[in-house]
Design a protein around this motif. Sequence first.
Motif, PDB file in Angstrom:
ATOM      1  N   LEU A 101       0.820  -1.206   0.000  1.00  0.00           N
ATOM      2  CA  LEU A 101       0.000   0.000   0.000  1.00  0.00           C
ATOM      3  C   LEU A 101       0.857   1.260   0.000  1.00  0.00           C
ATOM      4  O   LEU A 101       0.485   2.269  -0.609  1.00  0.00           O
ATOM      5  N   ALA A 102       2.013   1.222   0.663  1.00  0.00           N
ATOM      6  CA  ALA A 102       2.841   2.420   0.796  1.00  0.00           C
ATOM      7  C   ALA A 102       3.723   2.688  -0.416  1.00  0.00           C
ATOM      8  O   ALA A 102       4.103   3.837  -0.659  1.00  0.00           O
ATOM      9  N   ILE A 103       4.069   1.656  -1.165  1.00  0.00           N
ATOM     10  CA  ILE A 103       5.030   1.819  -2.256  1.00  0.00           C
ATOM     11  C   ILE A 103       4.588   2.836  -3.316  1.00  0.00           C
ATOM     12  O   ILE A 103       5.399   3.683  -3.732  1.00  0.00           O
ATOM     13  N   PRO A 104       3.342   2.835  -3.810  1.00  0.00           N
ATOM     14  CA  PRO A 104       2.993   3.771  -4.887  1.00  0.00           C
ATOM     15  C   PRO A 104       3.247   5.230  -4.549  1.00  0.00           C
ATOM     16  O   PRO A 104       3.807   5.973  -5.367  1.00  0.00           O
ATOM     17  N   SER A 105       2.858   5.680  -3.367  1.00  0.00           N
ATOM     18  CA  SER A 105       3.050   7.085  -3.010  1.00  0.00           C
ATOM     19  C   SER A 105       4.533   7.431  -2.909  1.00  0.00           C
ATOM     20  O   SER A 105       4.962   8.505  -3.360  1.00  0.00           O
ATOM     21  N   LEU A 106       5.331   6.543  -2.326  1.00  0.00           N
ATOM     22  CA  LEU A 106       6.755   6.807  -2.197  1.00  0.00           C
ATOM     23  C   LEU A 106       7.451   6.785  -3.550  1.00  0.00           C
ATOM     24  O   LEU A 106       8.322   7.629  -3.827  1.00  0.00           O
ATOM     25  N   LEU A 107       7.067   5.854  -4.395  1.00  0.00           N
ATOM     26  CA  LEU A 107       7.663   5.777  -5.729  1.00  0.00           C
ATOM     27  C   LEU A 107       7.343   7.029  -6.534  1.00  0.00           C
ATOM     28  O   LEU A 107       8.227   7.631  -7.160  1.00  0.00           O
ATOM     29  N   ALA A 108       6.084   7.446  -6.493  1.00  0.00           N
ATOM     30  CA  ALA A 108       5.679   8.651  -7.226  1.00  0.00           C
ATOM     31  C   ALA A 108       6.384   9.888  -6.674  1.00  0.00           C
ATOM     32  O   ALA A 108       6.835  10.748  -7.438  1.00  0.00           O
ATOM     33  N   GLY A 109       6.475   9.995  -5.357  1.00  0.00           N
ATOM     34  CA  GLY A 109       7.146  11.153  -4.778  1.00  0.00           C
ATOM     35  C   GLY A 109       8.620  11.212  -5.139  1.00  0.00           C
ATOM     36  O   GLY A 109       9.175  12.303  -5.356  1.00  0.00           O
ATOM     37  N   ALA A 110       9.270  10.054  -5.231  1.00  0.00           N
ATOM     38  CA  ALA A 110      10.703  10.022  -5.536  1.00  0.00           C
ATOM     39  C   ALA A 110      10.981  10.464  -6.964  1.00  0.00           C
ATOM     40  O   ALA A 110      11.839  11.330  -7.200  1.00  0.00           O
ATOM     41  N   TYR A 111      10.266   9.910  -7.933  1.00  0.00           N
ATOM     42  CA  TYR A 111      10.587  10.282  -9.315  1.00  0.00           C
ATOM     43  C   TYR A 111       9.944  11.601  -9.722  1.00  0.00           C
ATOM     44  O   TYR A 111      10.492  12.345 -10.535  1.00  0.00           O
ATOM     45  N   ALA A 112       8.798  11.939  -9.129  1.00  0.00           N
ATOM     46  CA  ALA A 112       8.175  13.226  -9.456  1.00  0.00           C
ATOM     47  C   ALA A 112       9.009  14.386  -8.934  1.00  0.00           C
ATOM     48  O   ALA A 112       9.040  15.456  -9.541  1.00  0.00           O
ATOM     49  N   GLY A 113       9.692  14.179  -7.806  1.00  0.00           N
ATOM     50  CA  GLY A 113      10.565  15.224  -7.292  1.00  0.00           C
ATOM     51  C   GLY A 113      11.683  15.560  -8.263  1.00  0.00           C
ATOM     52  O   GLY A 113      12.044  16.732  -8.429  1.00  0.00           O
ATOM     53  N   PHE A 114      12.236  14.551  -8.921  1.00  0.00           N
ATOM     54  CA  PHE A 114      13.281  14.794  -9.912  1.00  0.00           C
ATOM     55  C   PHE A 114      12.700  15.427 -11.176  1.00  0.00           C
ATOM     56  O   PHE A 114      13.312  16.304 -11.779  1.00  0.00           O
ATOM     57  N   GLU A 115      11.522  14.963 -11.584  1.00  0.00           N
ATOM     58  CA  GLU A 115      10.925  15.492 -12.810  1.00  0.00           C
ATOM     59  C   GLU A 115      10.517  16.955 -12.670  1.00  0.00           C
ATOM     60  O   GLU A 115      10.442  17.672 -13.666  1.00  0.00           O
ATOM     61  N   ALA A 116      10.253  17.388 -11.435  1.00  0.00           N
ATOM     62  CA  ALA A 116       9.830  18.772 -11.220  1.00  0.00           C
ATOM     63  C   ALA A 116      10.998  19.758 -11.271  1.00  0.00           C
ATOM     64  O   ALA A 116      10.775  20.969 -11.301  1.00  0.00           O
ATOM     65  N   ILE A 117      12.230  19.254 -11.268  1.00  0.00           N
ATOM     66  CA  ILE A 117      13.393  20.135 -11.297  1.00  0.00           C
ATOM     67  C   ILE A 117      13.557  20.736 -12.682  1.00  0.00           C
ATOM     68  O   ILE A 117      13.451  20.039 -13.692  1.00  0.00           O
ATOM     69  N   ASP A 118      13.818  22.023 -12.728  1.00  0.00           N
ATOM     70  CA  ASP A 118      14.076  22.700 -13.996  1.00  0.00           C
ATOM     71  C   ASP A 118      15.312  22.079 -14.635  1.00  0.00           C
ATOM     72  O   ASP A 118      16.388  22.022 -14.031  1.00  0.00           O
ATOM     73  N   ARG A 119      15.162  21.602 -15.857  1.00  0.00           N
ATOM     74  CA  ARG A 119      16.278  20.934 -16.529  1.00  0.00           C
ATOM     75  C   ARG A 119      17.466  21.870 -16.731  1.00  0.00           C
ATOM     76  O   ARG A 119      18.614  21.415 -16.850  1.00  0.00           O
ATOM     77  N   ARG A 120      17.209  23.170 -16.752  1.00  0.00           N
ATOM     78  CA  ARG A 120      18.315  24.110 -16.915  1.00  0.00           C
ATOM     79  C   ARG A 120      19.263  24.062 -15.715  1.00  0.00           C
ATOM     80  O   ARG A 120      20.458  24.300 -15.852  1.00  0.00           O
ATOM     81  N   VAL A 121      18.697  23.754 -14.534  1.00  0.00           N
ATOM     82  CA  VAL A 121      19.545  23.627 -13.346  1.00  0.00           C
ATOM     83  C   VAL A 121      20.473  22.429 -13.488  1.00  0.00           C
ATOM     84  O   VAL A 121      21.667  22.505 -13.188  1.00  0.00           O
ATOM     85  N   VAL A 122      19.941  21.317 -13.955  1.00  0.00           N
ATOM     86  CA  VAL A 122      20.762  20.117 -14.157  1.00  0.00           C
ATOM     87  C   VAL A 122      21.804  20.362 -15.245  1.00  0.00           C
ATOM     88  O   VAL A 122      22.969  19.974 -15.115  1.00  0.00           O
ATOM     89  N   ASP A 123      21.396  21.022 -16.320  1.00  0.00           N
ATOM     90  CA  ASP A 123      22.342  21.317 -17.400  1.00  0.00           C
ATOM     91  C   ASP A 123      23.461  22.232 -16.913  1.00  0.00           C
ATOM     92  O   ASP A 123      24.631  22.079 -17.297  1.00  0.00           O
ATOM     93  N   ALA A 124      23.110  23.187 -16.048  1.00  0.00           N
ATOM     94  CA  ALA A 124      24.131  24.091 -15.519  1.00  0.00           C
ATOM     95  C   ALA A 124      25.113  23.333 -14.631  1.00  0.00           C
ATOM     96  O   ALA A 124      26.325  23.576 -14.676  1.00  0.00           O
ATOM     97  N   ALA A 125      24.592  22.400 -13.833  1.00  0.00           N
ATOM     98  CA  ALA A 125      25.472  21.602 -12.989  1.00  0.00           C
ATOM     99  C   ALA A 125      26.405  20.747 -13.837  1.00  0.00           C
ATOM    100  O   ALA A 125      27.598  20.593 -13.528  1.00  0.00           O
ATOM    101  N   ARG A 126      25.875  20.208 -14.916  1.00  0.00           N
ATOM    102  CA  ARG A 126      26.714  19.396 -15.807  1.00  0.00           C
ATOM    103  C   ARG A 126      27.742  20.278 -16.523  1.00  0.00           C
ATOM    104  O   ARG A 126      28.891  19.856 -16.760  1.00  0.00           O
ATOM    105  N   ALA A 127      27.350  21.510 -16.829  1.00  0.00           N
ATOM    106  CA  ALA A 127      28.251  22.405 -17.550  1.00  0.00           C
ATOM    107  C   ALA A 127      29.445  22.833 -16.703  1.00  0.00           C
ATOM    108  O   ALA A 127      30.523  23.103 -17.244  1.00  0.00           O
ATOM    109  N   VAL A 128      29.262  22.891 -15.379  1.00  0.00           N
ATOM    110  CA  VAL A 128      30.386  23.279 -14.523  1.00  0.00           C
ATOM    111  C   VAL A 128      31.265  22.084 -14.150  1.00  0.00           C
ATOM    112  O   VAL A 128      32.186  22.225 -13.362  1.00  0.00           O
ATOM    113  N   GLY A 129      30.956  20.921 -14.712  1.00  0.00           N
ATOM    114  CA  GLY A 129      31.831  19.773 -14.547  1.00  0.00           C
ATOM    115  C   GLY A 129      31.404  18.752 -13.528  1.00  0.00           C
ATOM    116  O   GLY A 129      32.196  17.858 -13.187  1.00  0.00           O
ATOM    117  N   MET A 130      30.175  18.833 -13.015  1.00  0.00           N
ATOM    118  CA  MET A 130      29.717  17.835 -12.046  1.00  0.00           C
ATOM    119  C   MET A 130      29.513  16.493 -12.730  1.00  0.00           C
ATOM    120  O   MET A 130      29.036  16.421 -13.869  1.00  0.00           O
TER     121      MET A 130
END
Length: 249
Positions: A101-130
């Motif tokens: 019963l608990a897995i669906p909410s936790l699974l959705a919260g985990a991947y939705a948290g990443f999907e909600a991040i502005d991709r420009r932030v991730v691209d900027a982190a990659r651009a500085v060499g992370m």
Amino acid sequence: MNLLADAFAWLFAPEQWTGPNALQHLLAQQLSFTATAVAIAALIAVPLGWAIGHTGRGREVAVAFSGAARAVPSFGLLVLLVLVFGVLRKPEAATVTFVILAIPSLLAGAYAGFEAIDRRVVDAARAVGMTGAQILWRVEIPLGLPLLVAGFRSAVLQVVATVTIAAYVNLGGLGLPIITGLSLRRYEVVLGGAILVALLALVLDALFALAQRAAVPHGIRADQGHPTGRRLDPEPAAPATPDTADTHP
């Protein structure tokens, strides 16, 4: 109104707080089942959700699994697993039910948290060499944490309410007075047990609401406090333009 008064009278009666089935013991059982199930579900769902959110692969499978898991009737699953595990392993059967019963909410919260991040932030982190691992731990997880906590909040509320059915298979919890009251037709006992479950859910919801607010990174929280939803730097002064009234040909 008399039923409500009788329910509170039953709740505050000294005999309800003594003995093996005292309300504090039933509350401890309710919280124990909830904490165990959510912890096991988190060990399964959170790394999987992070992997899906980080790589962008497997989201469709995760959504399909979450939908199927949510559609499973909890009481029917509990009875089925008790029959499969055997009557001597009812606690294990109940725990597996609550984990599912608990897995669906936790699974959705985990991947939705990443999907909600502005991709420009991730691209900027990659651009500085992370590296990919650095982006995961220093960017994606901190920024995705509020939605993950929201997933925990939803999972805990669903489980703590559903643990009530554990009393049907003699596993205690706050469902015990409800089941007992129904069999004895003592509806003040039923209402008293329901009040306890509702109060417990409200307290847990409030605690996770505070945790969700605290999980928001400080910079984002400050941005959200601005009337426009983001902080604005002072607008640059407009460049001076010659006053046409004072210019001469």
